[in-house]
Design a protein around this motif. Structure first.
Motif, mmCIF file in Angstrom:
data_model
loop_
_atom_site.group_PDB
_atom_site.id
_atom_site.type_symbol
_atom_site.label_atom_id
_atom_site.label_comp_id
_atom_site.label_asym_id
_atom_site.label_seq_id
_atom_site.Cartn_x
_atom_site.Cartn_y
_atom_site.Cartn_z
ATOM 1 N N GLU A 147 0.828 -1.198 0.000
ATOM 2 C CA GLU A 147 0.000 0.000 0.000
ATOM 3 C C GLU A 147 0.867 1.255 0.000
ATOM 4 N N GLY A 148 0.295 2.339 -0.498
ATOM 5 C CA GLY A 148 1.016 3.603 -0.507
ATOM 6 C C GLY A 148 0.145 4.725 -1.038
ATOM 7 N N TRP A 149 0.738 5.916 -1.154
ATOM 8 C CA TRP A 149 -0.003 7.047 -1.698
ATOM 9 C C TRP A 149 0.961 8.037 -2.342
ATOM 10 N N SER A 150 0.414 8.832 -3.236
ATOM 11 C CA SER A 150 1.151 9.923 -3.860
ATOM 12 C C SER A 150 0.175 11.080 -4.043
ATOM 13 N N ASP A 327 8.038 8.724 -6.543
ATOM 14 C CA ASP A 327 7.901 9.642 -5.425
ATOM 15 C C ASP A 327 6.764 9.262 -4.483
ATOM 16 N N ALA A 328 6.082 8.142 -4.755
ATOM 17 C CA ALA A 328 4.992 7.706 -3.885
ATOM 18 C C ALA A 328 5.547 7.241 -2.543
ATOM 19 N N LEU A 335 5.967 -3.975 1.527
ATOM 20 C CA LEU A 335 6.857 -4.235 0.388
ATOM 21 C C LEU A 335 7.912 -5.273 0.738
ATOM 22 N N ILE A 336 8.430 -5.217 1.974
ATOM 23 C CA ILE A 336 9.485 -6.141 2.431
ATOM 24 C C ILE A 336 8.976 -6.830 3.700
ATOM 25 N N PRO A 337 8.161 -7.873 3.571
ATOM 26 C CA PRO A 337 7.493 -8.465 4.738
ATOM 27 C C PRO A 337 8.432 -9.025 5.803
ATOM 28 N N GLU A 338 9.676 -9.383 5.430
ATOM 29 C CA GLU A 338 10.561 -10.073 6.376
ATOM 30 C C GLU A 338 11.153 -9.154 7.446
ATOM 31 N N TYR A 366 9.042 5.397 -2.762
ATOM 32 C CA TYR A 366 9.167 4.090 -3.407
ATOM 33 C C TYR A 366 10.594 3.827 -3.873
ATOM 34 N N GLU A 367 11.232 4.827 -4.441
ATOM 35 C CA GLU A 367 12.611 4.666 -4.915
ATOM 36 C C GLU A 367 13.536 4.319 -3.750
#
Length: 506
Positions: A147-150, A327-328, A335-338, A366-367
């Motif tokens: 999930e995310g937003w921009s 840029d979000a 993104l990285i569950p571990e 995001y980057e």
């Protein structure tokens, strides 16, 4: 023979033929079988079928895919027929094992109309004539939601879990009337493309994917809008594409439109700024605002342009995002569950003594998050993991921190702000395979000279741990700051503006 006798004989012959014909038709109706030549159209590639006619009351048609053992969201099983045929029930199961986790669901469409949402293993009673069938696979255990937003747009992307065991090989069984003896003919239309056309298509695919196809499953919505756009989009380098899109009203809880669009695509222009793509194929779906609400196989051509990660079209399609914009802000844990997330400012246990964040979530550009993912990959090979303490920090929170501890070098002032306010800085440490923190000499957020990278009055183990973290982060495009061993900035951090967005907690 007179004329009257001639007429009588011919009438007798005609009536005899009619009686024989009626008798044969009646026998056919009451007999065990009659033949129909059933042609399957649009059956997905790699699917095979078998027919079991051993049952007295019904026969089973089984479809299975031996070439693909892992199903992803947005995958579709479908076929159309040249004539309707009667189906008693249908069941989707796993050819490899019987017990499936609850994550496996699918939508079922009969005659281009949504019947419902079902779990794998359910037997669905139909008892109707069928001329088209489609199954749309939803989220599976091979994926996780990111999930995310921009700005004002909220995103949710389904990402495939790497190295996940391939556990789902679909088997679809149709139970049909036993009196049907069906001769199958499979027809899979695909438009052949010339080499020069395929060259540009393949060049485009290579620019966005590591394989011969690109797929995305996502939804997006605007914070100030009433609708959600959900879609599953696949394009192959041989010129074939498939698209599912559902646009719904968030307030009225109604479908605005839902459709499938598939056929052939062609990249007609490609440069570093944008790509122009043409889609041509058949449209099937539900359009409640049209006079004919159900559309069956309507031919349509659409022109689209890709700028960055957003694909915009001249008609019908809402914007399709192929991925998050760089840029979000994304939820790093999704993104990285571990990795471990223990955000200090989501509780009162921090140097301010006040809870500053509404939830225990880490958001980064995001980057930046993708660069951090490379760090986690290296640590995973060493049976270690990252532990995150702070990520994006709203500008309003920065002002509270500086008021509490106005010491330059430790807490950035509320005028210039912190790199945290840009979403391109992260506070972190490392845990071992047992989940225990590596000894870094101080706790996170100890605002003293001991937290300085140059402080040398520690054991060799602590100094090596700090150096290991520093070199690891630097190898993945992060830079350290002198005063805090836990703080790292993305190398190009200031390309992103400072923002004061609220957290995406729900």
């Amino acid at each position: 023979m007179n004329y009257l006798m001639f007429v009588k004989i011919h009438l007798i012959i005609i009536f005899s033929v009619i009686l024989i014909s009626c008798s044969q038709n009646q026998q056919a109706k009451t007999g065990n079988t009659f033949e129909k030549s059933l042609m399957l159209l649009n059956l997905p590639q790699n699917y095979e079928f078998s027919v079991d006619a051993s049952k007295k009351e019904y026969q089973e048609i089984s479809f299975f895919n031996n070439a693909k053992k892992r199903i992803s969201s947005g995958d579709v099983f479908q076929f159309r027929t040249n004539i309707p045929f009667y189906v008693r029930n249908i069941k989707l199961s796993n050819k490899l094992r019987s017990n499936l986790p609850q994550q496996y669901f699918f939508k079922l469409y009969i005659n281009d109309k949504l019947i419902g949402k079902y779990k794998v293993g359910e037997r669905i009673e139909l008892n109707r004539e069928v001329f088209s069938l489609r199954m749309l696979f939803l989220k599976t255990e091979n994926e996780h939601l990111v999930e995310g937003w921009s700005g004002n747009t909220i995103f949710r992307f389904l990402k495939t879990i790497e190295h996940q065991k391939e556990v789902f090989s679909p088997q679809i069984k149709l139970s049909v009337k036993s009196k049907l003896k069906i001769n199958f003919e499979i027809f899979r239309p695909r438009k052949p493309y010339k080499k020069n056309v395929l060259y540009l298509n393949r060049k485009f695919i290579k620019s966005i994917s590591d394989s011969n196809l690109f797929s995305v499953n996502a939804l997006h919505m605007r914070k100030d809008d009433l609708k959600t756009i959900q879609y599953s989009f696949r394009i192959y380098d041989d010129g074939f594409f498939s698209l599912y899109q559902l646009i719904s009203d968030n307030v009225k809880k109604k479908i605005i439109r839902e459709f499938f669009f598939e056929g052939n695509w062609q990249c007609v222009k490609l440069n570093s700024q944008h790509a122009k793509i043409e889609f041509e194929g058949e449209l099937t779906g539900y359009f409640p605002n049209k006079k004919e609400q159900i559309v069956h196989n309507e031919d349509i051509k659409i022109e689209s342009v890709l700028y960055g990660t957003s694909l915009k079209s001249d008609k019908l399609l809402d914007v399709i995002y192929l991925d998050f914009p760089d840029d979000a802000f994304v939820n790093v844990k999704s993104l990285i569950p571990e990795l471990d997330v223990e955000i200090a400012y989501a509780s009162e246990d921090n140097f301010t003594g006040v809870r500053l964040y509404p939830c225990n979530k880490c958001f980064l550009r995001y980057e930046v998050a993708k660069a951090l993912s490379k760090v986690q990959t290296i640590l995973k090979q060493k049976q270690m993991s990252l532990k995150l303490f702070d990520c994006y920090r709203p500008f309003s929170v920065q002002a509270i921190m500086f008021k509490k501890f106005p010491v330059p070098g430790y807490v950035a002032d509320s005028i210039g702000g912190s790199v945290h306010n840009r979403g391109s800085a992260v506070d972190l440490s490392i845990v071992d395979k047992n989940g225990l923190d590596l000894n870094m000499g101080t706790e996170f957020d100890e605002l003293s000279p001991k937290s300085n990278h140059n402080y040398q009055f520690f054991s060799d183990t602590i100094l090596k741990n700090r150096l290991f973290l520093k070199e690891l982060m630097q190898s993945c495009n992060f830079t350290a700051i002198r005063s805090e061993w836990w703080h790292y900035n993305y190398f190009n951090a200031r390309k992103f503006p400072k923002v004061n967005d609220t957290f995406l907690c729900d």
